[in-house]
Motif scaffolding. Structure first.
Motif, short mmCIF file in Angstrom:
data_model
loop_
_atom_site.label_atom_id
_atom_site.label_comp_id
_atom_site.label_asym_id
_atom_site.label_seq_id
_atom_site.Cartn_x
_atom_site.Cartn_y
_atom_site.Cartn_z
N ARG A 297 -7.64 3.52 -0.10
CA ARG A 297 -6.91 4.71 -0.54
C ARG A 297 -5.78 5.07 0.42
O ARG A 297 -4.74 5.58 0.01
N LEU A 298 -5.98 4.79 1.71
CA LEU A 298 -4.97 5.16 2.70
C LEU A 298 -4.12 3.97 3.15
O LEU A 298 -3.46 4.01 4.18
N GLY A 299 -4.13 2.91 2.36
CA GLY A 299 -3.24 1.79 2.61
C GLY A 299 -3.62 0.94 3.81
O GLY A 299 -2.76 0.32 4.45
N GLU B 50 2.65 12.81 2.88
CA GLU B 50 2.18 12.24 1.60
C GLU B 50 0.66 12.11 1.59
O GLU B 50 0.01 12.39 0.58
N ILE B 51 0.08 11.69 2.73
CA ILE B 51 -1.38 11.56 2.81
C ILE B 51 -2.05 12.91 2.65
O ILE B 51 -3.02 13.06 1.89
N ILE B 52 -1.54 13.91 3.36
CA ILE B 52 -2.13 15.25 3.29
C ILE B 52 -2.04 15.80 1.87
O ILE B 52 -3.00 16.37 1.34
N LEU B 53 -0.90 15.60 1.22
CA LEU B 53 -0.72 16.10 -0.14
C LEU B 53 -1.59 15.31 -1.14
O LEU B 53 -2.08 15.88 -2.12
N SER B 54 -1.77 14.01 -0.88
CA SER B 54 -2.63 13.22 -1.77
C SER B 54 -4.09 13.66 -1.65
O SER B 54 -4.82 13.69 -2.65
N ALA C 146 10.13 8.88 9.54
CA ALA C 146 9.57 8.14 8.40
C ALA C 146 8.06 8.28 8.37
O ALA C 146 7.46 8.50 7.30
N LEU C 147 7.42 8.16 9.54
CA LEU C 147 5.97 8.30 9.59
C LEU C 147 5.54 9.74 9.35
O LEU C 147 4.47 9.99 8.80
N ARG C 148 6.38 10.69 9.74
CA ARG C 148 6.08 12.09 9.46
C ARG C 148 5.99 12.31 7.95
O ARG C 148 5.09 13.00 7.47
N ASP C 149 6.91 11.71 7.21
CA ASP C 149 6.88 11.83 5.75
C ASP C 149 5.63 11.16 5.18
O ASP C 149 5.05 11.64 4.20
N GLU C 150 5.22 10.06 5.81
CA GLU C 150 4.02 9.35 5.36
C GLU C 150 2.78 10.22 5.53
O GLU C 150 1.92 10.27 4.65
N ARG D 176 -4.08 7.04 10.44
CA ARG D 176 -4.76 6.91 9.15
C ARG D 176 -6.23 6.50 9.34
O ARG D 176 -7.10 6.97 8.59
N VAL D 177 -6.50 5.65 10.33
CA VAL D 177 -7.90 5.30 10.62
C VAL D 177 -8.66 6.55 11.07
O VAL D 177 -9.80 6.77 10.66
N ALA D 178 -8.01 7.38 11.89
CA ALA D 178 -8.66 8.62 12.34
C ALA D 178 -8.95 9.54 11.16
O ALA D 178 -9.99 10.21 11.12
N ILE D 179 -8.05 9.57 10.19
CA ILE D 179 -8.28 10.38 8.98
C ILE D 179 -9.45 9.82 8.18
O ILE D 179 -10.33 10.57 7.74
N VAL D 180 -9.48 8.49 8.01
CA VAL D 180 -10.58 7.87 7.29
C VAL D 180 -11.90 8.14 8.00
O VAL D 180 -12.92 8.45 7.36
N ARG D 181 -11.89 8.04 9.34
CA ARG D 181 -13.13 8.29 10.10
C ARG D 181 -13.64 9.71 9.85
O ARG D 181 -14.84 9.94 9.69
N ALA D 182 -12.72 10.68 9.83
CA ALA D 182 -13.12 12.06 9.56
C ALA D 182 -13.64 12.21 8.13
O ALA D 182 -14.66 12.88 7.89
#
Length: 211
Positions: free
Chosen positions: A121-123, A175-179, A168-172, A142-148
Motif C-alpha cells: 500500500r505504501l509503495g 499523499e500518504i497522510i491523505l491516503s 518532492a518527498l514532502r509532497d509524497e 514509509r517503513v516507520a509508518i508501516v511499522r506504526a
C-alpha cells in the motif's frame, strides 16, 4: 474521538504546556504548529505516552485512559518519530513484525501477511529484506509508518514528518497522510511547516511559547 482536557506539563519549574485542551475528531487530521520551543514535540510525547503529564486527562470515545500506562496489546496511539528509529540490525520486515509478535503475541505468519499488504500500500513492495542503511530517507519514513500501522493504532501521530525531506518527498508524505485519511485513520501531525499543515489538516492547533 480523542479528547485532551486541561493538560499541563512542566520540566522542573518551567511550564512547557499550560492547561491545554483539544479534541481530535475521528477520521480527521489535526496539525499542531507553532514556533521552535513552543512545546509541539513535548505535546506529542505526552499524547503518545512517552512523557508523563503533571495534570490533565485523556479520553478515547468518552473513556478515560492514560497513554503512558495503556496496555500495549490494545494500542490506541501509534507514533512515527522524526528520526524514524528503525532498528539498524533488522530488515524492513523484521522492523515491522517485531512489536506485533512480541507485544501483541500475534502469529508471525499473520503479522508477515499483514506487513506485506501494508508495504504494498505504501509503495515498498520488494523492500522486505533490505536493511535501513540500504533505504532512502523517504523509504525509511514509509517503513516507520508501516511499522506504526502494524500495531493497528486508532490514531497515528507524526513528529515533524517533513523536516529532513526535499519538496518532492514532502509532497509524497502529504499523499500518504491523505491516503490514510481515506482509509479512516485519525492522525496528528506536529510540524513547523505551515504550508504542509494547511495542505493536509482538517484542523490546525497552534501552540505558543510560554514566557
Amino acid at each position: 474521538m480523542l479528547e485532551i482536557k486541561n493538560l499541563t506539563k512542566k520540566f522542573g519549574t518551567k511550564t512547557v504546556i499550560d492547561d491545554l485542551s483539544m479534541t481530535v475528531k475521528d477520521n480527521e487530521i489535526m496539525a499542531i504548529v507553532g514556533p521552535s520551543g513552543a512545546g509541539k514535540t513535548t505535546l506529542l510525547r505526552c499524547i503518545t505516552g512517552l512523557e508523563h503529564v503533571n495534570s490533565g486527562e485523556f479520553f478515547w470515545n468518552g473513556t478515560k485512559f492514560d497513554p503512558a500506562e495503556t496496555d500495549q496489546k490494545n494500542t490506541i496511539i501509534g507514533v512515527v518519530f522524526q528520526d524514524y528509529q528503525l532498528f539498524p540490525n533488522l530488515t524492513v520486515m523484521g522492523n515491522i513484525t517485531l512489536a506485533p509478535t512480541l507485544v501483541k503475541k500475534e502469529p508471525l505468519s499473520k503479522v508477515t501477511t499483514d506487513a506485506r499488504e501494508l508495504l504494498k500500500r505504501l509503495g515498498l513492495e520488494g523492500k522486505e529484506s533490505l536493511y535501513p542503511y540500504q533505504l532512502s530517507g523517504g523509504q525509511k519514513q514509509r517503513v516507520a509508518i508501516v511499522r506504526a500501522l502494524a500495531m493497528s493504532p486508532k490514531i497515528l501521530c507524526y513528529d515533524e514528518p517533513t523536516s529532513a525531506l526535499d519538496p518532492a518527498l514532502r509532497d509524497e508524505v502529504a499523499e500518504i497522510i491523505l491516503s490514510l485519511k481515506k482509509q479512516e485513520m485519525t492522525q496528528i501531525v506536529v510540524t513547523h511547516d505551515m504550508d504542509f499543515a494547511q495542505n493536509v489538516a482538517d484542523e490546525i492547533k497552534r501552540v505558543e511559547q510560554i514566557d
